[in-house]
Design an enzyme around this catalytic site. Structure first.
Site, PDB file in Angstrom:
ATOM      1  N   ARG A 241       7.523  -7.453  -7.648  1.00 62.72           N
ATOM      2  CA  ARG A 241       6.283  -7.573  -8.434  1.00 62.72           C
ATOM      3  C   ARG A 241       5.684  -6.200  -8.725  1.00 62.72           C
ATOM      4  NH1 ARG A 241       1.936  -7.434  -4.502  1.00 62.72           N
ATOM      5  NH2 ARG A 241       2.699  -7.921  -2.430  1.00 62.72           N
ATOM      6  N   GLY A 242       4.529  -6.234  -9.377  1.00 64.85           N
ATOM      7  CA  GLY A 242       3.769  -5.012  -9.635  1.00 64.85           C
ATOM      8  C   GLY A 242       4.587  -3.961 -10.360  1.00 64.85           C
ATOM      9  N   ILE A 243       4.417  -2.738  -9.914  1.00 64.50           N
ATOM     10  CA  ILE A 243       5.077  -1.602 -10.571  1.00 64.50           C
ATOM     11  C   ILE A 243       6.596  -1.737 -10.461  1.00 64.50           C
ATOM     12  CG2 ILE A 243       5.378   0.903 -10.455  1.00 64.50           C
ATOM     13  CD1 ILE A 243       2.416   1.052  -9.498  1.00 64.50           C
ATOM     14  N   ASP A 262      13.784  -6.263  -2.171  1.00 59.97           N
ATOM     15  CA  ASP A 262      12.428  -6.571  -1.687  1.00 59.97           C
ATOM     16  C   ASP A 262      12.545  -7.387  -0.406  1.00 59.97           C
ATOM     17  OD1 ASP A 262       9.512  -7.176  -1.576  1.00 59.97           O
ATOM     18  OD2 ASP A 262       9.556  -6.456  -3.641  1.00 59.97           O
ATOM     19  N   ASP A 285      14.312  -5.820   4.222  1.00 60.20           N
ATOM     20  CA  ASP A 285      13.148  -5.042   4.643  1.00 60.20           C
ATOM     21  C   ASP A 285      13.614  -3.590   4.761  1.00 60.20           C
ATOM     22  OD1 ASP A 285      11.193  -3.693   6.028  1.00 60.20           O
ATOM     23  OD2 ASP A 285      10.636  -5.428   7.246  1.00 60.20           O
ATOM     24  N   ASN A 315      10.233   2.634  -4.689  1.00 59.34           N
ATOM     25  CA  ASN A 315       8.929   2.166  -5.150  1.00 59.34           C
ATOM     26  C   ASN A 315       8.138   1.422  -4.078  1.00 59.34           C
ATOM     27  OD1 ASN A 315       6.898   0.840  -7.129  1.00 59.34           O
ATOM     28  ND2 ASN A 315       8.030  -0.889  -6.253  1.00 59.34           N
ATOM     29  N   GLY A 317       5.892   0.174  -1.314  1.00 56.71           N
ATOM     30  CA  GLY A 317       4.845   0.900  -0.606  1.00 56.71           C
ATOM     31  C   GLY A 317       3.767  -0.073  -0.178  1.00 56.71           C
ATOM     32  N   TYR A 382      -2.030   6.371   4.274  1.00 53.69           N
ATOM     33  CA  TYR A 382      -1.436   6.298   2.932  1.00 53.69           C
ATOM     34  C   TYR A 382      -1.347   7.700   2.308  1.00 53.69           C
ATOM     35  CZ  TYR A 382      -0.796   4.412  -1.841  1.00 53.69           C
ATOM     36  OH  TYR A 382      -0.319   4.108  -3.092  1.00 53.69           O
ATOM     37  N   LYS A 386       1.976   9.711   1.115  1.00 56.63           N
ATOM     38  CA  LYS A 386       2.179   9.996  -0.306  1.00 56.63           C
ATOM     39  C   LYS A 386       2.231  11.511  -0.581  1.00 56.63           C
ATOM     40  CE  LYS A 386       2.568   5.791  -1.752  1.00 56.63           C
ATOM     41  NZ  LYS A 386       3.832   5.322  -2.324  1.00 56.63           N
TER      42      LYS A 386
HETATM   43  P1  NAP Z   1       2.648  -4.087  -4.744  1.00 62.21           P
HETATM   44  O1  NAP Z   1       2.161  -4.916  -5.894  1.00 62.21           O
HETATM   45  O2  NAP Z   1       2.074  -4.332  -3.400  1.00 62.21           O
HETATM   46  O3  NAP Z   1       4.239  -4.173  -4.693  1.00 62.21           O
HETATM   47  C1  NAP Z   1       4.976  -3.498  -3.696  1.00 62.21           C
HETATM   48  C2  NAP Z   1       6.243  -4.268  -3.433  1.00 62.21           C
HETATM   49  O4  NAP Z   1       6.939  -3.600  -2.352  1.00 62.21           O
HETATM   50  C3  NAP Z   1       5.953  -5.696  -2.973  1.00 62.21           C
HETATM   51  O5  NAP Z   1       6.822  -6.604  -3.605  1.00 62.21           O
HETATM   52  C4  NAP Z   1       6.201  -5.600  -1.482  1.00 62.21           C
HETATM   53  O6  NAP Z   1       6.581  -6.827  -0.899  1.00 62.21           O
HETATM   54  C5  NAP Z   1       7.329  -4.597  -1.417  1.00 62.21           C
HETATM   55  N1  NAP Z   1       7.481  -4.085  -0.067  1.00 62.21           N
HETATM   56  C6  NAP Z   1       6.497  -3.755   0.809  1.00 62.21           C
HETATM   57  N2  NAP Z   1       7.033  -3.411   2.000  1.00 62.21           N
HETATM   58  C7  NAP Z   1       8.371  -3.557   1.874  1.00 62.21           C
HETATM   59  C8  NAP Z   1       9.455  -3.396   2.775  1.00 62.21           C
HETATM   60  N3  NAP Z   1       9.274  -3.020   4.046  1.00 62.21           N
HETATM   61  N4  NAP Z   1      10.721  -3.627   2.335  1.00 62.21           N
HETATM   62  C9  NAP Z   1      10.935  -4.025   1.051  1.00 62.21           C
HETATM   63  N5  NAP Z   1       9.941  -4.203   0.159  1.00 62.21           N
HETATM   64  C10 NAP Z   1       8.669  -3.987   0.572  1.00 62.21           C
HETATM   65  O7  NAP Z   1       2.398  -2.522  -5.033  1.00 62.21           O
HETATM   66  P2  NAP Z   1       2.271  -1.740  -6.419  1.00 62.21           P
HETATM   67  O8  NAP Z   1       0.842  -1.607  -6.746  1.00 62.21           O
HETATM   68  O9  NAP Z   1       3.208  -2.279  -7.424  1.00 62.21           O
HETATM   69  O10 NAP Z   1       2.752  -0.278  -5.956  1.00 62.21           O
HETATM   70  C11 NAP Z   1       4.104   0.160  -6.022  1.00 62.21           C
HETATM   71  C12 NAP Z   1       4.175   1.599  -5.552  1.00 62.21           C
HETATM   72  O11 NAP Z   1       3.284   2.408  -6.313  1.00 62.21           O
HETATM   73  C13 NAP Z   1       3.779   1.788  -4.098  1.00 62.21           C
HETATM   74  O12 NAP Z   1       4.590   2.791  -3.526  1.00 62.21           O
HETATM   75  C14 NAP Z   1       2.364   2.268  -4.194  1.00 62.21           C
HETATM   76  O13 NAP Z   1       1.975   3.006  -3.061  1.00 62.21           O
HETATM   77  C15 NAP Z   1       2.431   3.109  -5.436  1.00 62.21           C
HETATM   78  N6  NAP Z   1       1.133   3.324  -6.092  1.00 62.21           N
HETATM   79  C16 NAP Z   1       0.459   2.293  -6.666  1.00 62.21           C
HETATM   80  C17 NAP Z   1      -0.765   2.559  -7.276  1.00 62.21           C
HETATM   81  C18 NAP Z   1      -1.553   1.476  -7.967  1.00 62.21           C
HETATM   82  O14 NAP Z   1      -2.602   1.775  -8.521  1.00 62.21           O
HETATM   83  N7  NAP Z   1      -1.112   0.235  -7.984  1.00 62.21           N
HETATM   84  C19 NAP Z   1      -1.293   3.842  -7.279  1.00 62.21           C
HETATM   85  C20 NAP Z   1      -0.582   4.862  -6.678  1.00 62.21           C
HETATM   86  C21 NAP Z   1       0.642   4.601  -6.099  1.00 62.21           C
HETATM   87  P3  NAP Z   1       5.455  -7.778  -0.170  1.00 62.21           P
HETATM   88  O15 NAP Z   1       4.131  -7.303  -0.586  1.00 62.21           O
HETATM   89  O16 NAP Z   1       5.786  -9.138  -0.642  1.00 62.21           O
HETATM   90  O17 NAP Z   1       5.640  -7.577   1.290  1.00 62.21           O
END
Ligand code: NAP
Length: 476
Positions: A241-243, A262, A285, A315, A317, A382, A386
């Site tokens: 999902r997400g990014i 994932d 994981d 990706n 996080g 975090y 990062k």
């Molecule tokens: P997200 O919607 O929470 O998606 C992250 C995905 O990574 C989820 O599907 C999650 O699975 C998976 N994940 C978490 N832990 C994992 C593990 N141990 N093994 C395998 N998969 C795992 O986050 P997002 O907002 O798309 O962010 C993606 C990246 O961009 C992250 O690194 C985040 O830090 C970075 N980022 C995001 C933003 C922002 O504004 N959104 C800003 C700066 C940086 P589950 O949640 O189902 O466990």
């Protein structure tokens, strides 16, 4: 009990309020109130509508050759000089402008040597900014400061950073300004992917940034293709999902065979993403000690013993936000493990030459964050993880150079995903508007930037961190 009414929410969603916000008086009031802008940014593999103007100093040829390679037609710049101004209605002299809207002004400043030559830069910027279309582009290209021995050109190359950041803050209507520093030996083929990315809508949310393009051999057909990932396997963690899901779709659009990774709990969502794009899913994981090995095994099993990954996109996080005074060892360790330690372990196994591991000539892209770059209250864990990604990219780039593997990172600002949907409403509104584009970014904006960095045509881009933040006020 009466439901709580948030005045900002009413302003942001009411059609009447939006209509008022579009009027000129309304616009200035709305700006003060913080109504989100009513325009969408130009996105995707789309070019600007208006003309592209090339401004260059006499001895600068790099950009002209690069634009020719990309098949972009150019027009001469309009220059604001005292002699070019004509009296306006009020009798005051008016600077010249372009006929019609300008799509982009690209400035080849690789020949910039003296302070006096900056007057030409001002002279071409003024009419261009006045004529720039929505989501138009200002693109500066200059030599890296450290590539000069003499003092004056060296300090001027650095000075352009301040100019670029300021232009980005002054532009309106979703237009952006960015600066690319090149090596004296950078070829048009090596620069082409960066210039194409900046001109296209793919760079919609990259604003006020500067990064470096070095030297690498890039063939002309590689520089010109728009399907750079045909026949290439790309692994993306956190793809459910997400990014991560946006990254998977973007790579697939550009030809990649995607391995989506994932956690098992997100298996259903992951399957949906990869099925849509004819990729394969690996429920894993990434904090498992042998996660890298498992990814390589999956690639070798599904695509043949000789198959290798072309790129790995780290990706996945998580956040566990707490002020340090309340942060226990569990919340600290969980974030550092997923966001950093897992990445270090996976890189080590995927780079050791095993079947299904990363091929020479490939690419690694990580995700940093403006929180890591600037620090952020409540995110000690975090931000540490990062900022470490920035360190990782810088440390590994020279080590991977002789295998022609590039390693880069993106630094997203406020991107609208489930992760940021969890932020309290008012705080979210403030984050969304605290950048030069006055809106939050979309997952696809991060995905497009990652796809640009991993592109085989971006072989000369390594060790770089490109922020995808709309020039967030934080850390600029
Ligand atoms: P997200 O919607 O929470 O998606 C992250 C995905 O990574 C989820 O599907 C999650 O699975 C998976 N994940 C978490 N832990 C994992 C593990 N141990 N093994 C395998 N998969 C795992 O986050 P997002 O907002 O798309 O962010 C993606 C990246 O961009 C992250 O690194 C985040 O830090 C970075 N980022 C995001 C933003 C922002 O504004 N959104 C800003 C700066 C940086 P589950 O949640 O189902 O466990």
């Amino acid at each position: 009990m009466r439901a709580k009414v948030d005045p900002l929410e009413i302003i942001a969603t009411s059609p009447l309020a939006r209509a008022i916000a579009s009027s000129s008086v309304g616009k200035s009031v709305a700006t003060k109130l913080g109504v989100p802008p009513t325009f969408d940014l130009r996105r995707g593999r789309t070019l600007q509508g208006g003309a592209v103007s090339l401004a260059r100093l006499d001895n600068s040829t790099l950009l002209g050759a690069t634009l020719t390679l990309l098949g972009v037609e150019i027009i001469d710049p309009v220059v604001d000089t005292p002699g070019a101004r004509t009296p306006g209605e009020s009798g005051r002299p008016v600077p010249p402008g372009y006929e019609g809207r300008l799509g982009a002004l690209v400035l080849d400043l690789t020949g910039l040597r003296t302070v006096q030559e900056l007057e030409y830069v001002r002279g071409v910027l003024r009419p261009a900014i006045r004529s720039l279309e929505r989501s138009g582009r200002i693109i500066f290209v200059a030599r890296t400061p450290e590539s000069y021995d003499e003092l004056e050109p060296r300090v001027l190359a650095q000075g352009l950073d301040g100019l670029n950041r300021t232009v980005a803050k002054e532009l309106r209507g979703g237009a952006t300004s960015n600066l690319v520093w090149v090596d004296p030996e950078t070829s048009p083929e090596a620069l082409a992917s960066t210039l194409r990315f900046l001109l296209e809508g793919r760079s919609a949310y990259v604003d006020g940034q500067s990064w470096r393009v070095g030297v690498a051999k890039v063939d002309q057909d590689v520089a010109q293709t728009t399907r750079p990932y045909d026949g290439k396997i790309v692994a993306i963690t956190g793809a459910a999902r997400g990014i991560g899901a946006a990254i998977a779709r973007t790579f697939a659009r550009d030809g990649a065979t995607v391995v989506g990774v994932d956690v098992p709990a997100s298996g259903e969502a992951l399957a949906k993403v990869v099925n849509d794009i004819h990729g394969t899913a690996l429920q894993l994981d990434i904090t498992l000690p042998d996660a890298g090995e498992r990814i390589a095994e999956h690639v070798a099993e599904r695509y043949g013993a000789d198959a290798r990954l072309y790129a790995v996109i780290h990706n996945a996080g998580i956040t566990r936000d707490r002020m340090l005074v309340n942060l226990d060892e569990k919340g600290w360790a969980a974030v550092l493990d997923v966001n950093l330690a897992a990445q270090l372990r996976m890189n080590a196994s995927l780079l050791d030459g095993r079947p299904g591991g990363l091929a020479d000539g490939g690419s690694i892209v990580g995700i940093s964050s403006t929180s890591g770059i600037a620090g952020n209250k409540g995110q000690a864990n975090y931000a540490t993880s990062k900022a470490a990604i920035v360190g990782l990219v810088r440390a590994m780039a020279p080590k991977l150079a002789d295998r022609a593997i590039t390693i880069n990172a993106v630094g997203p600002g406020f991107i609208e995903t489930e992760m940021t949907a969890a932020i309290p409403y008012l705080q979210r509104q403030i984050f969304q508007r605290s950048n030069s584009l006055a809106q939050g970014g979309k997952p696809v904006d991060v995905a497009e930037t990652i796809a640009y960095l991993a592109d085989p045509a971006s072989a000369a881009v390594t060790g770089q961190v490109v922020r995808v933040c709309g020039q967030a006020l934080v850390g600029q």
